[in-house]
Write a protein that holds these residues in place. Structure first.
Motif, PDB file in Angstrom:
ATOM      1  N   UNK A  45       1.066  -1.061   0.037  1.00 32.18           N
ATOM      2  CA  UNK A  45       0.063   0.033   0.081  1.00 32.18           C
ATOM      3  C   UNK A  45       0.878   1.195   0.228  1.00 32.18           C
ATOM      4  N   UNK A  46       0.897   2.027  -1.008  1.00 34.35           N
ATOM      5  CA  UNK A  46       1.566   3.162  -1.307  1.00 34.35           C
ATOM      6  C   UNK A  46       0.771   4.477  -1.033  1.00 34.35           C
ATOM      7  N   UNK A  47       0.833   5.081   0.024  1.00 38.21           N
ATOM      8  CA  UNK A  47      -0.122   6.390   0.463  1.00 38.21           C
ATOM      9  C   UNK A  47       0.410   7.625   0.017  1.00 38.21           C
ATOM     10  N   UNK A  48      -0.422   8.487  -0.656  1.00 42.16           N
ATOM     11  CA  UNK A  48       0.048   9.877  -1.242  1.00 42.16           C
ATOM     12  C   UNK A  48       1.083   9.541  -2.369  1.00 42.16           C
ATOM     13  N   UNK A  49       0.501   8.780  -3.238  1.00 45.74           N
ATOM     14  CA  UNK A  49       1.237   8.298  -4.331  1.00 45.74           C
ATOM     15  C   UNK A  49       1.480   9.183  -5.444  1.00 45.74           C
ATOM     16  N   UNK A  50       0.664  10.383  -5.648  1.00 50.82           N
ATOM     17  CA  UNK A  50       0.828  11.418  -6.594  1.00 50.82           C
ATOM     18  C   UNK A  50       0.906  10.865  -8.096  1.00 50.82           C
ATOM     19  N   UNK A  51       2.132  10.947  -8.635  1.00 49.98           N
ATOM     20  CA  UNK A  51       2.163  10.577 -10.081  1.00 49.98           C
ATOM     21  C   UNK A  51       2.692   9.118 -10.398  1.00 49.98           C
ATOM     22  N   UNK A  52       2.741   8.303  -9.076  1.00 50.27           N
ATOM     23  CA  UNK A  52       2.949   6.878  -9.245  1.00 50.27           C
ATOM     24  C   UNK A  52       4.344   6.481  -9.459  1.00 50.27           C
ATOM     25  N   UNK A  53       5.459   7.208  -9.152  1.00 46.75           N
ATOM     26  CA  UNK A  53       6.698   6.649  -9.515  1.00 46.75           C
ATOM     27  C   UNK A  53       7.154   5.616  -8.269  1.00 46.75           C
ATOM     28  N   UNK A  54       6.857   5.665  -7.003  1.00 43.63           N
ATOM     29  CA  UNK A  54       7.148   4.546  -6.350  1.00 43.63           C
ATOM     30  C   UNK A  54       6.244   3.302  -6.319  1.00 43.63           C
ATOM     31  N   UNK A  55       5.184   3.658  -6.601  1.00 46.33           N
ATOM     32  CA  UNK A  55       4.196   2.444  -6.970  1.00 46.33           C
ATOM     33  C   UNK A  55       4.756   1.685  -7.968  1.00 46.33           C
ATOM     34  N   UNK A  56       5.165   2.358  -9.164  1.00 54.33           N
ATOM     35  CA  UNK A  56       5.306   1.628 -10.374  1.00 54.33           C
ATOM     36  C   UNK A  56       6.682   0.754 -10.066  1.00 54.33           C
ATOM     37  N   UNK A  57       7.628   1.558  -9.432  1.00 51.23           N
ATOM     38  CA  UNK A  57       8.833   0.844  -8.953  1.00 51.23           C
ATOM     39  C   UNK A  57       8.574  -0.360  -8.243  1.00 51.23           C
ATOM     40  N   UNK A  58       7.777  -0.219  -7.242  1.00 46.24           N
ATOM     41  CA  UNK A  58       7.479  -1.451  -6.561  1.00 46.24           C
ATOM     42  C   UNK A  58       6.823  -2.572  -7.328  1.00 46.24           C
ATOM     43  N   UNK A  59       5.922  -2.221  -8.302  1.00 46.11           N
ATOM     44  CA  UNK A  59       5.283  -3.109  -9.157  1.00 46.11           C
ATOM     45  C   UNK A  59       6.477  -3.962 -10.215  1.00 46.11           C
ATOM     46  N   UNK A  60       7.260  -3.055 -10.426  1.00 46.63           N
ATOM     47  CA  UNK A  60       8.466  -3.489 -11.389  1.00 46.63           C
ATOM     48  C   UNK A  60       9.274  -4.570 -10.545  1.00 46.63           C
ATOM     49  N   UNK A  61       9.226  -4.511  -9.210  1.00 54.20           N
ATOM     50  CA  UNK A  61      10.106  -5.367  -8.550  1.00 54.20           C
ATOM     51  C   UNK A  61       9.126  -6.335  -7.792  1.00 54.20           C
ATOM     52  N   UNK A  62       8.241  -6.628  -8.394  1.00 53.61           N
ATOM     53  CA  UNK A  62       7.166  -8.036  -7.817  1.00 53.61           C
ATOM     54  C   UNK A  62       6.167  -7.667  -7.093  1.00 53.61           C
ATOM     55  N   UNK A  63       5.813  -6.390  -6.583  1.00 55.07           N
ATOM     56  CA  UNK A  63       4.947  -6.306  -5.404  1.00 55.07           C
ATOM     57  C   UNK A  63       3.452  -6.006  -6.344  1.00 55.07           C
ATOM     58  N   UNK A  64       2.460  -6.362  -5.620  1.00 53.31           N
ATOM     59  CA  UNK A  64       1.183  -6.250  -5.864  1.00 53.31           C
ATOM     60  C   UNK A  64       0.812  -5.074  -5.366  1.00 53.31           C
ATOM     61  N   UNK A  65       0.592  -3.665  -5.886  1.00 55.48           N
ATOM     62  CA  UNK A  65       0.619  -2.469  -5.394  1.00 55.48           C
ATOM     63  C   UNK A  65      -0.821  -1.877  -5.418  1.00 55.48           C
ATOM     64  N   UNK A  66      -1.359  -1.188  -4.232  1.00 53.11           N
ATOM     65  CA  UNK A  66      -2.444  -0.314  -4.235  1.00 53.11           C
ATOM     66  C   UNK A  66      -1.736   1.085  -4.147  1.00 53.11           C
ATOM     67  N   UNK A  67      -2.029   2.146  -5.089  1.00 54.29           N
ATOM     68  CA  UNK A  67      -1.549   3.404  -4.822  1.00 54.29           C
ATOM     69  C   UNK A  67      -2.818   4.348  -4.257  1.00 54.29           C
ATOM     70  N   UNK A  68      -2.528   4.971  -3.373  1.00 50.07           N
ATOM     71  CA  UNK A  68      -3.743   5.864  -2.841  1.00 50.07           C
ATOM     72  C   UNK A  68      -3.278   7.326  -2.956  1.00 50.07           C
TER      73      UNK A  68
END
Length: 211
Positions: A45-68
């Motif tokens: 869970x990535x909170x305050x994800x903005x334009x999504x850079x951190x959430x996308x990096x997590x997904x690229x590295x195998x995480x199943x991500x919810x960006x809020x």
């Protein structure tokens, strides 16, 4: 609208994210990358994800991500940046975390937020709620601006109550339930508005839920 009013105002952020050009760098936060790299991927869970850079990096590295985020325009920008190969690893949720209730939602192997700054009483309640979203053996990662930044010429709101240390964050976690892995004021290079190099610090807390 003052700067302090703006940071808590969804209309301000929707307008800002509707403007031409990126608001942020588009790169993942180096602190998040360093802290998360050793962890086994799971749900995040990535909170305050903005334009999504951190959430996308997590997904690229195998995480199943919810960006809020509370800005619909931010989430629209984030969704536009997702490669088709990662679409199934990412979902976006519009929500104002100031309204979240403890224990009201799923648990995640990682709950992360970067540069989320509220007045002290609200911040403590919000971070306590985020901690409840961490699954057993999962991790909580909080990154923020350190109070010592106010002693530099880097642009910060001159509101000391908005800033916090890793010690403050760690002390709010019940010792029987959490193992603090990182508690730091991590230096990084920055520049002042006139271009002068300066060292500032990020507050960094990473803790594993053991309870």
């Amino acid at each position: 609208m003052t700067d302090l009013d703006a940071i808590f105002n969804v209309d301000y952020w929707d307008q800002r994210y509707s403007a031409t050009g990126q608001v942020w760098s588009g790169d993942p936060n180096p602190v998040l990358v360093e802290e998360v790299a050793p962890l086994a991927p799971g749900t995040a869970l990535e909170v305050g994800c903005g334009e999504g850079a951190d959430a996308i990096w997590l997904a690229e590295h195998g995480w199943q991500v919810t960006g809020v985020d509370f800005s619909a325009q931010a989430l629209a920008r984030a969704a536009e940046r997702v490669p088709a190969s990662l679409a199934e690893r990412l979902r976006w949720q519009r929500a104002d975390i100031r309204d979240w209730q403890p224990d009201d939602g799923p648990r995640y192997d990682l709950v992360a937020t970067s540069y989320l700054h509220f007045p002290g009483a609200l911040r403590r309640r919000v971070f306590a709620t985020l901690a409840t979203r961490v699954a057993p053996d999962g991790h909580l990662l909080i990154v923020g601006h350190h109070p010592s930044d106010l002693d530099t010429a880097v642009r910060r709101l001159q509101e000391p109550d908005l800033l916090y240390t890793a010690d403050e964050l760690a002390q709010a976690l019940p010792a029987d339930d959490w193992e603090v892995r990182t508690r730091a004021a991590r230096p990084r290079a920055a520049t002042t508005p006139d271009g002068t190099p300066v060292t500032i610090h990020d507050t960094v807390l990473t803790a594993r839920r053991i309870g």
